[in-house]
Design a protein around this motif. Sequence first.
Motif, PDB file in Angstrom:
ATOM      1  N   THR A  54      13.254   4.384   6.379  1.00  0.00           N
ATOM      2  CA  THR A  54      12.044   4.628   5.578  1.00  0.00           C
ATOM      3  C   THR A  54      11.007   3.541   5.826  1.00  0.00           C
ATOM      4  O   THR A  54       9.837   3.829   6.076  1.00  0.00           O
ATOM      5  CB  THR A  54      12.395   4.688   4.076  1.00  0.00           C
ATOM      6  N   VAL A  55      11.437   2.284   5.775  1.00  0.00           N
ATOM      7  CA  VAL A  55      10.502   1.172   5.991  1.00  0.00           C
ATOM      8  C   VAL A  55       9.918   1.228   7.401  1.00  0.00           C
ATOM      9  O   VAL A  55       8.710   1.067   7.595  1.00  0.00           O
ATOM     10  CB  VAL A  55      11.187  -0.181   5.704  1.00  0.00           C
ATOM     11  N   ALA A  56      10.752   1.489   8.399  1.00  0.00           N
ATOM     12  CA  ALA A  56      10.260   1.576   9.781  1.00  0.00           C
ATOM     13  C   ALA A  56       9.244   2.706   9.928  1.00  0.00           C
ATOM     14  O   ALA A  56       8.206   2.542  10.576  1.00  0.00           O
ATOM     15  CB  ALA A  56      11.426   1.773  10.747  1.00  0.00           C
ATOM     16  N   THR A  57       9.530   3.847   9.324  1.00  0.00           N
ATOM     17  CA  THR A  57       8.627   4.997   9.405  1.00  0.00           C
ATOM     18  C   THR A  57       7.291   4.694   8.747  1.00  0.00           C
ATOM     19  O   THR A  57       6.241   5.102   9.248  1.00  0.00           O
ATOM     20  CB  THR A  57       9.283   6.234   8.746  1.00  0.00           C
ATOM     21  N   LEU A  58       7.306   3.976   7.636  1.00  0.00           N
ATOM     22  CA  LEU A  58       6.064   3.655   6.926  1.00  0.00           C
ATOM     23  C   LEU A  58       5.246   2.571   7.626  1.00  0.00           C
ATOM     24  O   LEU A  58       4.017   2.571   7.536  1.00  0.00           O
ATOM     25  CB  LEU A  58       6.373   3.240   5.490  1.00  0.00           C
ATOM     26  N   LEU A  59       5.905   1.655   8.342  1.00  0.00           N
ATOM     27  CA  LEU A  59       5.187   0.576   9.030  1.00  0.00           C
ATOM     28  C   LEU A  59       4.700   0.981  10.426  1.00  0.00           C
ATOM     29  O   LEU A  59       3.706   0.450  10.911  1.00  0.00           O
ATOM     30  CB  LEU A  59       6.082  -0.661   9.151  1.00  0.00           C
ATOM     31  N   ALA A  60       5.398   1.912  11.070  1.00  0.00           N
ATOM     32  CA  ALA A  60       5.085   2.278  12.456  1.00  0.00           C
ATOM     33  C   ALA A  60       3.640   2.719  12.681  1.00  0.00           C
ATOM     34  O   ALA A  60       3.053   2.348  13.707  1.00  0.00           O
ATOM     35  CB  ALA A  60       6.058   3.348  12.951  1.00  0.00           C
ATOM     36  N   PRO A  61       3.004   3.485  11.774  1.00  0.00           N
ATOM     37  CA  PRO A  61       1.610   3.864  12.034  1.00  0.00           C
ATOM     38  C   PRO A  61       0.629   2.689  11.997  1.00  0.00           C
ATOM     39  O   PRO A  61      -0.461   2.778  12.551  1.00  0.00           O
ATOM     40  CB  PRO A  61       1.288   4.848  10.900  1.00  0.00           C
ATOM     41  N   LYS A  62       1.016   1.592  11.377  1.00  0.00           N
ATOM     42  CA  LYS A  62       0.105   0.446  11.215  1.00  0.00           C
ATOM     43  C   LYS A  62       0.334  -0.672  12.226  1.00  0.00           C
ATOM     44  O   LYS A  62      -0.555  -1.476  12.467  1.00  0.00           O
ATOM     45  CB  LYS A  62       0.246  -0.139   9.801  1.00  0.00           C
ATOM     46  N   PHE A  63       1.549  -0.747  12.798  1.00  0.00           N
ATOM     47  CA  PHE A  63       1.884  -1.838  13.706  1.00  0.00           C
ATOM     48  C   PHE A  63       2.571  -1.286  14.946  1.00  0.00           C
ATOM     49  O   PHE A  63       3.472  -0.457  14.845  1.00  0.00           O
ATOM     50  CB  PHE A  63       2.830  -2.843  13.028  1.00  0.00           C
ATOM     51  N   GLU A  94       0.824  -1.210   0.000  1.00  0.00           N
ATOM     52  CA  GLU A  94       0.000   0.000   0.000  1.00  0.00           C
ATOM     53  C   GLU A  94       0.860   1.263   0.000  1.00  0.00           C
ATOM     54  O   GLU A  94       0.591   2.211  -0.722  1.00  0.00           O
ATOM     55  CB  GLU A  94      -0.897  -0.015   1.247  1.00  0.00           C
ATOM     56  N   VAL A  95       1.909   1.260   0.808  1.00  0.00           N
ATOM     57  CA  VAL A  95       2.725   2.476   0.960  1.00  0.00           C
ATOM     58  C   VAL A  95       3.903   2.549  -0.016  1.00  0.00           C
ATOM     59  O   VAL A  95       4.447   3.623  -0.245  1.00  0.00           O
ATOM     60  CB  VAL A  95       3.223   2.649   2.413  1.00  0.00           C
ATOM     61  N   MET A  96       4.303   1.419  -0.583  1.00  0.00           N
ATOM     62  CA  MET A  96       5.396   1.374  -1.563  1.00  0.00           C
ATOM     63  C   MET A  96       4.981   0.458  -2.722  1.00  0.00           C
ATOM     64  O   MET A  96       5.509  -0.640  -2.879  1.00  0.00           O
ATOM     65  CB  MET A  96       6.681   0.843  -0.921  1.00  0.00           C
ATOM     66  N   PRO A  97       4.014   0.902  -3.516  1.00  0.00           N
ATOM     67  CA  PRO A  97       3.474   0.011  -4.550  1.00  0.00           C
ATOM     68  C   PRO A  97       4.457  -0.277  -5.685  1.00  0.00           C
ATOM     69  O   PRO A  97       5.349   0.511  -5.974  1.00  0.00           O
ATOM     70  CB  PRO A  97       2.262   0.781  -5.062  1.00  0.00           C
ATOM     71  N   HIS A  98       4.245  -1.426  -6.278  1.00  0.00           N
ATOM     72  CA  HIS A  98       4.980  -1.873  -7.463  1.00  0.00           C
ATOM     73  C   HIS A  98       3.989  -1.970  -8.621  1.00  0.00           C
ATOM     74  O   HIS A  98       2.781  -2.072  -8.401  1.00  0.00           O
ATOM     75  CB  HIS A  98       5.574  -3.268  -7.221  1.00  0.00           C
ATOM     76  N   PRO A  99       4.466  -2.004  -9.858  1.00  0.00           N
ATOM     77  CA  PRO A  99       3.554  -2.234 -10.988  1.00  0.00           C
ATOM     78  C   PRO A  99       2.859  -3.589 -10.839  1.00  0.00           C
ATOM     79  O   PRO A  99       3.427  -4.525 -10.262  1.00  0.00           O
ATOM     80  CB  PRO A  99       4.484  -2.242 -12.209  1.00  0.00           C
ATOM     81  N   ASP A 100       1.642  -3.694 -11.348  1.00  0.00           N
ATOM     82  CA  ASP A 100       0.906  -4.961 -11.265  1.00  0.00           C
ATOM     83  C   ASP A 100       1.728  -6.093 -11.851  1.00  0.00           C
ATOM     84  O   ASP A 100       2.353  -5.951 -12.905  1.00  0.00           O
ATOM     85  CB  ASP A 100      -0.429  -4.856 -12.010  1.00  0.00           C
ATOM     86  N   VAL A 159      13.905  -0.510  14.280  1.00  0.00           N
ATOM     87  CA  VAL A 159      15.054  -0.910  13.469  1.00  0.00           C
ATOM     88  C   VAL A 159      15.994  -1.632  14.414  1.00  0.00           C
ATOM     89  O   VAL A 159      16.354  -1.118  15.475  1.00  0.00           O
ATOM     90  CB  VAL A 159      15.751   0.311  12.836  1.00  0.00           C
ATOM     91  N   HIS A 160      16.355  -2.850  14.040  1.00  0.00           N
ATOM     92  CA  HIS A 160      17.269  -3.628  14.867  1.00  0.00           C
ATOM     93  C   HIS A 160      18.276  -4.298  13.945  1.00  0.00           C
ATOM     94  O   HIS A 160      17.911  -5.135  13.120  1.00  0.00           O
ATOM     95  CB  HIS A 160      16.509  -4.674  15.683  1.00  0.00           C
ATOM     96  N   GLY A 161      19.542  -3.894  14.067  1.00  0.00           N
ATOM     97  CA  GLY A 161      20.576  -4.466  13.203  1.00  0.00           C
ATOM     98  C   GLY A 161      20.298  -4.139  11.753  1.00  0.00           C
ATOM     99  O   GLY A 161      20.135  -2.985  11.381  1.00  0.00           O
ATOM    100  N   ALA A 162      20.218  -5.171  10.940  1.00  0.00           N
ATOM    101  CA  ALA A 162      20.042  -5.005   9.496  1.00  0.00           C
ATOM    102  C   ALA A 162      18.596  -5.171   9.052  1.00  0.00           C
ATOM    103  O   ALA A 162      18.327  -5.393   7.877  1.00  0.00           O
ATOM    104  CB  ALA A 162      20.931  -6.001   8.750  1.00  0.00           C
ATOM    105  N   GLY A 163      17.642  -5.067   9.982  1.00  0.00           N
ATOM    106  CA  GLY A 163      16.242  -5.247   9.610  1.00  0.00           C
ATOM    107  C   GLY A 163      15.312  -4.382  10.425  1.00  0.00           C
ATOM    108  O   GLY A 163      15.707  -3.755  11.406  1.00  0.00           O
ATOM    109  N   VAL A 164      14.066  -4.372   9.990  1.00  0.00           N
ATOM    110  CA  VAL A 164      13.003  -3.673  10.705  1.00  0.00           C
ATOM    111  C   VAL A 164      12.141  -4.756  11.345  1.00  0.00           C
ATOM    112  O   VAL A 164      11.572  -5.599  10.644  1.00  0.00           O
ATOM    113  CB  VAL A 164      12.156  -2.804   9.745  1.00  0.00           C
ATOM    114  N   ILE A 165      12.061  -4.742  12.664  1.00  0.00           N
ATOM    115  CA  ILE A 165      11.313  -5.756  13.400  1.00  0.00           C
ATOM    116  C   ILE A 165       9.865  -5.307  13.563  1.00  0.00           C
ATOM    117  O   ILE A 165       9.608  -4.200  14.045  1.00  0.00           O
ATOM    118  CB  ILE A 165      11.940  -6.017  14.786  1.00  0.00           C
ATOM    119  N   VAL A 166       8.942  -6.200  13.163  1.00  0.00           N
ATOM    120  CA  VAL A 166       7.505  -5.943  13.289  1.00  0.00           C
ATOM    121  C   VAL A 166       6.921  -7.058  14.158  1.00  0.00           C
ATOM    122  O   VAL A 166       6.745  -8.188  13.690  1.00  0.00           O
ATOM    123  CB  VAL A 166       6.804  -5.910  11.911  1.00  0.00           C
TER     124      VAL A 166
END
Length: 186
Positions: A90-99, A37-43, A104-111
């Motif tokens: 960027t990914v953490a900022t976009l996911l934070a309002p939803k979850f 939803e927040v980072m769409p790709h072409p169909d 951000v922990h190490g090399a990933g975003v923990i959800v």
Amino acid sequence: ISIGACFGAFLRRVVPSHTAYGVARGVCDDVIAVLREVMPHPDGATDYVIAGAVGKRTALAPIRMADLLYILPPKFIAAGNGRAGDALKTVATLLAPKFAGVTVHGAGVIVPRGSLWVRVLPSAPHRGAFLIPGAATLTRASGWSISNPIAEAATLRLSDSLYGGRPRLLLTALKAWREASKVPIS
């Protein structure tokens, strides 16, 4: 009781069931939906890969985390000048309002998703593989590492088919040994 029977009982405890793998993959679905939803790709474009121990089916029971490579649309890579740290933020900022509890922990975003966590690894296609966040070094200042989880899983499947499923069980047994004995293997 034979050693084979003991080893079989041990493997039944440490190898997750097919259902557990399905649940671990399924817990990624709502995270994928928000990312789309927040980072769409072409169909029709591939936008994610379930990687790591869940993707290769070498996780230990109970499964605690699923690794999700989310392929960033080109505009998001260009916007951060291609730095892995910028992609993570960027990914953490976009996911934070939803979850709740996104970090951000190490090399990933923990959800956190209940008892399972999803580790989102922002990625970019690179010569048939993927760039994923890794530690910045003197020779790799952008903080990206090259990974090919699809080839890794395919190699493991081929080895399993040639040797009756033993390579995957051996990897799982080694992981269990590493966890129980705190052995420094990776």
